[in-house]
Write an enzyme that holds these catalytic residues in place. Structure first.
Site, PDB file in Angstrom:
ATOM      1  N   LYS A  73      42.905   8.046   3.316  1.00 48.21           N
ATOM      2  CA  LYS A  73      43.667   8.446   2.057  1.00 48.21           C
ATOM      3  C   LYS A  73      44.423   9.733   2.567  1.00 48.21           C
ATOM      4  CE  LYS A  73      41.248   6.634  -2.055  1.00 48.21           C
ATOM      5  NZ  LYS A  73      40.907   6.730  -3.084  1.00 48.21           N
ATOM      6  N   ASP A 109      44.800   7.349  -8.579  1.00 50.55           N
ATOM      7  CA  ASP A 109      43.376   7.572  -9.093  1.00 50.55           C
ATOM      8  C   ASP A 109      43.095   8.370 -10.377  1.00 50.55           C
ATOM      9  OD1 ASP A 109      42.289   6.039  -7.073  1.00 50.55           O
ATOM     10  OD2 ASP A 109      42.065   7.672  -5.628  1.00 50.55           O
TER      11      ASP A 109
END
Ligand code: ATR
Length: 296
Positions: A73, A109
């Site tokens: 990520k 997220d």
């Protein structure tokens, strides 16, 4: 299904290493079927050394985009043509959009966490929230809560990481002050918190066992406890919270909503969230059965 249909399918997938346990293919392929889109969502296991080649390969192969999971990520940020404000603040990309040959890095997220929290009946504005942990997952959660107007405190086993997280977010949260809670201050912070969130790996299947809170920790009855962990569904942290009279919420909702947002970004269609939730639950149950069978 004809080869022609297969050849015409648009592709998305999830880059990770390892990634075989991901629930995302089940969740996204169920959603794509429900939307009657000729798209496929693939598992894309890529070693960290190969991530630049893999990301550029997605463009060469005509992918519409991809999800990105552990451990890529952060590394993927540097490969994007542009980052959204959320991805820039969180310092991590979990969703790539490829359009006209350009890569945009998103982070869904924080949105996923906030949506799951709101759906669980919790409104964070102006209320004290205590975040346990200071890793990558904590950064999305702290950012989401601060943007939603919560008064955010952070406690981490290693205090330096909590300070580093607050310092990294500060330029992206003007006017916001994040409180760092020491081990000595934890009992008072737990009693003051309307919301306690576990972002650590403690209690996760395959992670450190137990709860991130000391045994006998006093919590505020009526508060909300949110565990980002979704496997197992009942973590020691959630059991401890429920026993103390808190409303206990597991992490599957965040997984579903971050995925739903990614799907909307790729396809431009409203995500069938209930379909995705059911598919994720089924895949999780199948995974738990397979893990159980391997252990016996
Ligand atoms: P992620 O990106 O998933 O958040 P991470 O960056 O490895 O993963 O962070 C893991 C978090 O779990 C950290 O806050 C870590 O605390 P430290 O910074 O002190 O390492 C926390 N954690 C892991 N094991 C723990 C344990 N046994 N007790 C308390 N906290 C723990």
């Amino acid at each position: 299904m004809s080869a022609q249909v297969e050849n015409d399918a648009r592709l998305v997938g999830v880059l990770g290493w390892p990634v075989g346990h991901s629930l995302s293919p089940a969740m996204h392929n169920a959603a794509l079927r429900a939307l009657k889109l000729n798209w496929r969502y693939l598992l894309l296991p890529v070693h960290p050394d190969d991530i630049p080649d893999a990301v550029h390969g997605l463009r060469a192969l005509g992918f519409a985009g991809a999800n990105v999971t552990i451990p890529h990520k952060v590394a993927v940020c540097a490969l994007m043509d542009e980052l959204t404000p959320e991805a820039l603040a969180v310092g991590a990309v979990n969703t790539i959009i490829i359009r006209d040959g350009r890569f945009t890095g998103h982070n869904t997220d924080a949105y996923g966490f906030l949506t799951a929290l709101t759906n669980a009946g919790y409104a964070p504005a102006c209320r004290p929230a205590l975040v346990l942990g200071a890793g990558g997952a904590a950064r999305s959660v702290v950012y989401a809560l601060a943007r939603a107007g919560a008064r955010v405190a952070i406690h981490n086993r290693t205090p330096e990481r909590a300070h580093a997280l607050a310092a990294a977010l500060a330029p992206h949260l003007p006017g916001v002050s994040l409180q760092i809670v020491s081990a000595a201050g934890l009992p008072a912070a737990l009693l003051a918190a309307d919301l306690v969130i576990n972002t650590t790996s403690v209690g996760m299947t395959g992670g450190p066992p137990g709860s991130p809170l000391p045994a006998g920790a006093r919590l505020r009855a009526g508060a909300t406890a949110y565990d980002l962990i979704y496997a197992p569904r009942q973590t020691p942290f959630l059991r401890q919270a429920r026993a103390a009279g808190l409303h206990a919420v597991g992490g599957l909702g965040m997984l579903v909503h971050q995925g739903a947002r990614a799907l909307e970004l790729w396809t431009g269609r409203d995500a069938p969230v209930a379909v995705m939730q059911r598919a994720a639950q089924r895949a999780l149950a199948a995974r738990a059965r397979a893990d159980g069978a391997r252990r016996t």
